[in-house]
Motif scaffolding. Structure first.
Motif, PDB file in Angstrom:
ATOM      1  N   SER A 198       0.938  -1.109   0.169  1.00  0.00           N
ATOM      2  CA  SER A 198       0.027  -0.520  -0.125  1.00  0.00           C
ATOM      3  C   SER A 198       0.902   0.698  -0.363  1.00  0.00           C
ATOM      4  O   SER A 198       2.131   1.580  -0.041  1.00  0.00           O
ATOM      5  N   LYS A 199       0.294   2.778  -1.095  1.00  0.00           N
ATOM      6  CA  LYS A 199       0.798   3.690  -0.758  1.00  0.00           C
ATOM      7  C   LYS A 199       0.394   4.878   1.054  1.00  0.00           C
ATOM      8  O   LYS A 199       0.979   5.824   0.824  1.00  0.00           O
ATOM      9  N   SER A 200      -0.467   4.036   1.456  1.00  0.00           N
ATOM     10  CA  SER A 200      -1.195   5.227   2.266  1.00  0.00           C
ATOM     11  C   SER A 200      -1.262   4.622   3.247  1.00  0.00           C
ATOM     12  O   SER A 200      -2.546   3.146   3.925  1.00  0.00           O
ATOM     13  N   PRO A 201      -0.641   4.952   4.816  1.00  0.00           N
ATOM     14  CA  PRO A 201      -1.012   4.269   5.829  1.00  0.00           C
ATOM     15  C   PRO A 201      -2.503   4.090   6.117  1.00  0.00           C
ATOM     16  O   PRO A 201      -3.249   3.123   6.739  1.00  0.00           O
ATOM     17  N   GLN A 202      -3.211   5.493   6.038  1.00  0.00           N
ATOM     18  CA  GLN A 202      -4.882   5.246   6.430  1.00  0.00           C
ATOM     19  C   GLN A 202      -5.537   4.609   6.027  1.00  0.00           C
ATOM     20  O   GLN A 202      -6.724   4.032   6.438  1.00  0.00           O
ATOM     21  N   ALA A 203      -5.388   4.488   4.510  1.00  0.00           N
ATOM     22  CA  ALA A 203      -6.042   3.537   3.308  1.00  0.00           C
ATOM     23  C   ALA A 203      -5.916   1.890   4.425  1.00  0.00           C
ATOM     24  O   ALA A 203      -6.880   1.591   3.733  1.00  0.00           O
ATOM     25  N   THR A 204      -5.151   1.729   4.353  1.00  0.00           N
ATOM     26  CA  THR A 204      -4.749   0.815   4.514  1.00  0.00           C
ATOM     27  C   THR A 204      -5.482   0.246   5.503  1.00  0.00           C
ATOM     28  O   THR A 204      -5.943  -1.195   5.675  1.00  0.00           O
ATOM     29  N   SER A 205      -5.139   1.024   7.172  1.00  0.00           N
ATOM     30  CA  SER A 205      -5.932   0.733   8.423  1.00  0.00           C
ATOM     31  C   SER A 205      -7.980   0.503   8.104  1.00  0.00           C
ATOM     32  O   SER A 205      -8.321  -0.073   8.486  1.00  0.00           O
ATOM     33  N   GLN A 206      -8.208   1.815   6.811  1.00  0.00           N
ATOM     34  CA  GLN A 206      -9.396   1.659   6.537  1.00  0.00           C
ATOM     35  C   GLN A 206      -9.861  -0.050   5.989  1.00  0.00           C
ATOM     36  O   GLN A 206     -11.080  -0.258   5.840  1.00  0.00           O
ATOM     37  N   ALA A 207      -9.310  -0.007   5.410  1.00  0.00           N
ATOM     38  CA  ALA A 207      -9.429  -1.236   4.180  1.00  0.00           C
ATOM     39  C   ALA A 207      -9.355  -2.943   5.173  1.00  0.00           C
ATOM     40  O   ALA A 207      -9.575  -3.347   4.635  1.00  0.00           O
ATOM     41  N   LEU A 208      -8.465  -2.674   6.442  1.00  0.00           N
ATOM     42  CA  LEU A 208      -8.293  -4.258   6.928  1.00  0.00           C
ATOM     43  C   LEU A 208      -9.956  -3.615   7.787  1.00  0.00           C
ATOM     44  O   LEU A 208      -9.821  -5.352   8.440  1.00  0.00           O
ATOM     45  N   THR A 209      -9.949  -2.899   8.622  1.00  0.00           N
ATOM     46  CA  THR A 209     -10.810  -2.650  10.234  1.00  0.00           C
ATOM     47  C   THR A 209     -11.845  -3.384   9.144  1.00  0.00           C
ATOM     48  O   THR A 209     -12.955  -3.598  10.145  1.00  0.00           O
ATOM     49  N   LEU A 210     -12.786  -3.005   7.801  1.00  0.00           N
ATOM     50  CA  LEU A 210     -13.863  -3.404   7.598  1.00  0.00           C
ATOM     51  C   LEU A 210     -14.277  -5.135   7.472  1.00  0.00           C
ATOM     52  O   LEU A 210     -15.268  -5.248   7.835  1.00  0.00           O
ATOM     53  N   PRO A 211     -13.609  -6.259   6.833  1.00  0.00           N
ATOM     54  CA  PRO A 211     -13.951  -7.268   6.961  1.00  0.00           C
ATOM     55  C   PRO A 211     -13.361  -8.171   8.594  1.00  0.00           C
ATOM     56  O   PRO A 211     -14.220  -8.364   9.069  1.00  0.00           O
ATOM     57  N   GLN A 212     -12.513  -6.812   8.893  1.00  0.00           N
ATOM     58  CA  GLN A 212     -12.832  -7.440  10.628  1.00  0.00           C
ATOM     59  C   GLN A 212     -13.775  -7.151  11.447  1.00  0.00           C
ATOM     60  O   GLN A 212     -14.427  -7.826  12.106  1.00  0.00           O
ATOM     61  N   LEU A 213     -14.443  -6.539  11.156  1.00  0.00           N
ATOM     62  CA  LEU A 213     -16.325  -6.064  11.905  1.00  0.00           C
ATOM     63  C   LEU A 213     -16.898  -7.242  11.088  1.00  0.00           C
ATOM     64  O   LEU A 213     -17.759  -7.722  11.929  1.00  0.00           O
ATOM     65  N   ILE A 214     -16.834  -7.437  10.276  1.00  0.00           N
ATOM     66  CA  ILE A 214     -17.835  -8.435   9.439  1.00  0.00           C
ATOM     67  C   ILE A 214     -17.746  -9.469   9.954  1.00  0.00           C
ATOM     68  O   ILE A 214     -18.688  -9.699   9.957  1.00  0.00           O
ATOM     69  N   LEU A 215     -16.601 -10.278  10.069  1.00  0.00           N
ATOM     70  CA  LEU A 215     -16.304 -11.043  10.158  1.00  0.00           C
ATOM     71  C   LEU A 215     -16.386 -11.363  11.472  1.00  0.00           C
ATOM     72  O   LEU A 215     -17.072 -12.551  12.913  1.00  0.00           O
ATOM     73  N   GLY A 216     -15.958 -10.162  13.179  1.00  0.00           N
ATOM     74  CA  GLY A 216     -16.340 -10.333  14.070  1.00  0.00           C
ATOM     75  C   GLY A 216     -18.049 -10.222  14.234  1.00  0.00           C
ATOM     76  O   GLY A 216     -18.718 -11.132  15.376  1.00  0.00           O
ATOM     77  N   MET A 217     -18.644  -9.579  13.594  1.00  0.00           N
ATOM     78  CA  MET A 217     -20.227  -9.826  14.149  1.00  0.00           C
ATOM     79  C   MET A 217     -21.042 -10.872  13.708  1.00  0.00           C
ATOM     80  O   MET A 217     -21.817 -10.952  14.176  1.00  0.00           O
ATOM     81  N   LEU A 218     -20.451 -11.340  12.306  1.00  0.00           N
ATOM     82  CA  LEU A 218     -21.394 -12.651  11.769  1.00  0.00           C
ATOM     83  C   LEU A 218     -20.405 -14.029  12.186  1.00  0.00           C
ATOM     84  O   LEU A 218     -19.883 -14.465  11.662  1.00  0.00           O
ATOM     85  N   SER A 219     -20.440 -14.273  13.684  1.00  0.00           N
ATOM     86  CA  SER A 219     -19.354 -14.725  14.685  1.00  0.00           C
ATOM     87  C   SER A 219     -20.601 -15.527  15.192  1.00  0.00           C
ATOM     88  O   SER A 219     -21.219 -14.329  15.910  1.00  0.00           O
ATOM     89  N   CYS A 220     -19.658 -16.865  16.288  1.00  0.00           N
ATOM     90  CA  CYS A 220     -20.803 -16.681  16.767  1.00  0.00           C
ATOM     91  C   CYS A 220     -20.085 -16.801  18.367  1.00  0.00           C
ATOM     92  O   CYS A 220     -20.114 -17.214  19.418  1.00  0.00           O
TER      93      CYS A 220
END
Length: 287
Positions: A198-220
């Protein structure tokens, strides 16, 4: 008169009572440089210590402590009474997902670190020096492991305050921590690979936050499988966050069986096989 020594040739000219001595260097000693012999362990130690010190100065370890507290308060208080009505000890049920969310948070830091080193030119500078190839990557992973360990300890401390206990013995408790750190290592390799590309630390953190939230919420991790609609239950049950939470819940209370632990081992091996080589390639490439 001419004399020869082991260091070179001494030319002595005699002129009356005066002697002048001129040393001529040996041809073998001219232009001779000592070849560097870098120690991979020393390089790893220096780079890891550098990163850990930087994390302390930027209060990243403090954030690693505060994050589990926020997860504990944010997840436990709103759902505690609802789960108690269903006969669920929610502190015991919830603790694995709090730990896993804290571990996932460290992967975002790993991505930001690798992205920052890439765009500032530090990574390319390391490639021009006699540094053993994978050492910068391994040092980032080691510092991330330190951050994950601090975050895990904080999460367990906060969990103890809300009533979480290890009732299956010290061996199962140690395995609980090992599973959590294995999950963190898998995500750290993934985050490091993405950050290096990546060329942007901020964009990288934003891109990683979303899938982690989805997998966390849609889990047991937050609610039993029966709390989800029928059509999404297969995904909820079999995705890695749920499988890790199943194993960690059993490790904390009653003891885990191989049938529950095997999916965790399979997911860990699979994620490492995919993301570790990707992180190595991304860190070694020249930009």
């Amino acid at each position: 008169m001419t004399t020869t020594t082991k260091f070179g040739v001494d030319q002595v000219a005699v002129r009356g009572d005066t002697r002048s001595k001129i040393a001529v260097p040996d041809a073998l000693s001219v232009g001779k440089h000592r070849r560097p012999h870098p120690s991979a362990i020393n390089q790893w130690w220096v780079l890891t210590a550098r990163t850990v010190k930087s994390m302390v100065k930027r209060y990243e370890l403090l954030v690693a402590v505060i994050a589990p507290l926020i997860f504990t308060i944010g997840f436990y208080l709103p759902l505690k009474f609802v789960m108690q009505l269903q006969g669920i000890n929610y502190a015991q049920f919830l603790m694995p997902i709090i730990v896993l969310q804290a571990m996932a948070f460290t992967s975002i830091s790993a991505a930001q670190m690798s992205s920052t080193e890439s765009i500032t030119g530090f990574s390319n500078r390391m490639k021009t020096m006699p540094v053993v190839g994978p050492i910068p990557l391994l040092s980032r992973q080691s510092s991330g492991f330190v951050r994950s360990t601090v975050s895990l300890a904080a999460a367990l401390a906060f969990g103890h305050l809300i009533g979480f206990r290890f009732s299956a013995g010290i061996g199962q408790a140690i395995l609980f921590c090992a599973v959590a750190l294995a999950f963190s290592t898998c995500l750290s390799f993934a985050g490091d690979a993405i950050g290096s590309l990546s060329k942007s630390p901020q964009a990288t953190s934003q891109a990683l936050t979303l899938p982690q939230l989805i997998l966390g919420m849609l889990s047991c991790g937050f609610a039993p499988e029966t709390g989800f609609p029928e059509w999404i239950r297969p995904f909820v049950r079999n995705q890695p966050v749920s499988q890790f939470s199943f194993a960690m819940r059993d490790l904390a209370q009653g003891g885990v069986t191989w049938s529950v632990l095997f999916p965790v081992v399979a997911w860990t091996i699979g994620l490492i096989v995919v993301f570790a080589p990707l992180a190595f390639w991304a860190s070694m490439r020249r930009s």
